[in-house]
Design an enzyme around this catalytic site. Structure first.
Site, PDB file in Angstrom:
ATOM      1  N   ARG A 104       8.651  -7.127   2.094  1.00  0.00           N
ATOM      2  CA  ARG A 104       7.982  -7.509   3.332  1.00  0.00           C
ATOM      3  C   ARG A 104       7.510  -8.954   3.243  1.00  0.00           C
ATOM      4  O   ARG A 104       6.768  -9.302   2.320  1.00  0.00           O
ATOM      5  CB  ARG A 104       6.779  -6.590   3.564  1.00  0.00           C
ATOM      6  CG  ARG A 104       6.150  -6.785   4.927  1.00  0.00           C
ATOM      7  CD  ARG A 104       4.839  -6.051   4.974  1.00  0.00           C
ATOM      8  NE  ARG A 104       5.042  -4.625   5.076  1.00  0.00           N
ATOM      9  CZ  ARG A 104       4.537  -3.884   6.048  1.00  0.00           C
ATOM     10  NH1 ARG A 104       3.784  -4.443   6.967  1.00  0.00           N
ATOM     11  NH2 ARG A 104       4.736  -2.598   6.076  1.00  0.00           N
ATOM     12  N   THR A 108       5.308 -13.063   8.065  1.00  0.00           N
ATOM     13  CA  THR A 108       5.783 -12.412   9.299  1.00  0.00           C
ATOM     14  C   THR A 108       5.589 -10.892   9.258  1.00  0.00           C
ATOM     15  O   THR A 108       5.664 -10.220  10.280  1.00  0.00           O
ATOM     16  CB  THR A 108       7.286 -12.683   9.514  1.00  0.00           C
ATOM     17  OG1 THR A 108       8.013 -12.034   8.454  1.00  0.00           O
ATOM     18  CG2 THR A 108       7.591 -14.164   9.486  1.00  0.00           C
ATOM     19  N   ASP A 200       1.736   7.653  -1.072  1.00  0.00           N
ATOM     20  CA  ASP A 200       2.786   6.655  -1.330  1.00  0.00           C
ATOM     21  C   ASP A 200       3.924   7.313  -2.104  1.00  0.00           C
ATOM     22  O   ASP A 200       3.766   7.679  -3.279  1.00  0.00           O
ATOM     23  CB  ASP A 200       2.199   5.475  -2.121  1.00  0.00           C
ATOM     24  CG  ASP A 200       3.219   4.346  -2.255  1.00  0.00           C
ATOM     25  OD1 ASP A 200       4.327   4.596  -2.788  1.00  0.00           O
ATOM     26  OD2 ASP A 200       2.935   3.225  -1.804  1.00  0.00           O
ATOM     27  N   ASP A 203       5.001   5.514  -5.415  1.00  0.00           N
ATOM     28  CA  ASP A 203       4.013   5.671  -6.496  1.00  0.00           C
ATOM     29  C   ASP A 203       4.019   7.086  -7.050  1.00  0.00           C
ATOM     30  O   ASP A 203       3.914   7.293  -8.270  1.00  0.00           O
ATOM     31  CB  ASP A 203       2.614   5.323  -5.982  1.00  0.00           C
ATOM     32  CG  ASP A 203       2.392   3.817  -5.919  1.00  0.00           C
ATOM     33  OD1 ASP A 203       3.192   3.071  -6.521  1.00  0.00           O
ATOM     34  OD2 ASP A 203       1.417   3.393  -5.266  1.00  0.00           O
TER      35      ASP A 203
HETATM   36  N1  URA Z   1       5.328   4.727   2.713  1.00  0.00           N
HETATM   37  C1  URA Z   1       4.863   5.719   1.922  1.00  0.00           C
HETATM   38  O1  URA Z   1       5.248   5.846   0.770  1.00  0.00           O
HETATM   39  N2  URA Z   1       3.938   6.554   2.425  1.00  0.00           N
HETATM   40  C2  URA Z   1       3.481   6.469   3.697  1.00  0.00           C
HETATM   41  O2  URA Z   1       2.650   7.277   4.089  1.00  0.00           O
HETATM   42  C3  URA Z   1       3.995   5.428   4.508  1.00  0.00           C
HETATM   43  C4  URA Z   1       4.918   4.575   3.988  1.00  0.00           C
END
Ligand code: URA
Length: 209
Positions: A104, A108, A200, A203
Site C-alpha cells: 500500500r 495515496t 489479521d 498474522d
Molecule cells: N485483512 C485482514 O487480514 N483482516 C481483516 O479483517 C481485514 C483485512
C-alpha cells in the site's frame, strides 16, 4: 455483473467458526484454513467443463470424462493468500501457481504491484485469485487487474470472508469476476478490520504480529 457465491456447505461453515475464534492457535488456524480452502475449491470447480475420453479398466474399455483444457492457475495474493494454497492443491495437485505481491502506497493508500509471476499460457487457463479477506477490495481488485493485464480471462476471486464494501469495489472494477466466499460479514471498522471477521489473516497464519 459477476455473481457472489456464498459457499454455505455445513463443513465450511463449521470450520469457519473455529477459524474465527480468537483462541484458535497458529497451528490449528493454518490447518483449518487449508481444510476450508479445499472444500471451497471443490465447490468452485463444480462447473469445470469435461471432455469425453476412454480408459481400459481391468474389465473393459470405459467411456469416461476428464477435465477439459489446460490445468487451472491459482494465484494467491501475498502474503495471506499463501495460507489457502496448499488446501486447494490437495484437491487439484496439478494446478499451476502464480503469485501477486502488492503493497500500500503510504501517501495515496492505493495498492501498488511489486511482484507478479504467472504460469505460462495464462490466457488458456481458468484462473482463481486467492485472498482470504475481501475488506476494502483494493488489493483484490488490483490483483485481478494484474492477472488480466497478463492475459487471464474472467478470473475468479476466492476469499474466506468478505464485506459488502469489498464486494462493491470488485464488482465495480471487474464486472466479469465471480466472487466465492465462505461468509459475507457486517462491515469494516475504522482500523480496516472486517467485523466480526477473524482478525489479521496473515498474522494468524504465520504467527506474526
Ligand atoms: N485483512 C485482514 O487480514 N483482516 C481483516 O479483517 C481485514 C483485512
Amino acid at each position: 455483473m459477476g455473481q457472489v457465491h456464498v459457499l454455505d456447505h455445513p463443513l465450511i461453515q463449521h470450520k469457519l467458526t473455529y477459524i474465527r475464534n480468537k483462541d484458535t492457535g497458529t497451528k490449528e488456524f493454518r490447518a483449518l484454513v487449508q481444510e476450508v480452502s479445499m472444500l471451497m475449491a471443490y465447490e468452485i470447480t463444480r462447473n469445470l467443463p469435461l471432455v469425453e475420453t476412454e480408459v481400459d479398466t481391468p474389465v473393459a474399455r470405459a467411456r469416461t470424462n476428464v477435465i477439459a483444457g489446460k490445468t487451472l492457475a491459482l494465484v494467491p495474493v501475498l502474503r495471506a493468500g499463501l495460507g489457502m494454497l496448499d488446501g486447494i492443491l490437495n484437491l487439484i495437485p496439478t494446478a499451476k501457481v502464480g503469485h501477486v505481491g502488492l503493497y500500500r502506497d503510504p501517501e495515496t493508500l492505493q495498492p501498488v504491484e511489486y511482484y507478479c509471476k504467472l504460469p505460462a499460457n495464462v490466457e488458456e487457463r481458468d484462473v482463481i485469485v486467492v485472498d482470504p479477506m475481501l475488506a476494502t477490495g483494493g488489493s483484490a481488485s488490483a490483483a485481478l487487474t494484474a492477472v488480466k493485464a497478463r492475459g487471464a480471462k474472467q478470473p475468479k476471486l476466492m476469499c474466506l470472508v468478505a464485506v459488502p464494501e469489498g464486494i462493491r469495489t470488485v464488482q465495480q472494477d471487474h464486472e466479469d469476476v465471480d466472487i466465492y466466499t465462505a461468509a459475507v460479514d457486517d462491515y469494516l471498522n475504522d482500523h480496516g478490520y472486517i467485523v466480526p471477521g477473524l482478525g489479521d489473516a496473515g498474522d494468524r497464519l504465520f504467527g506474526t504480529k
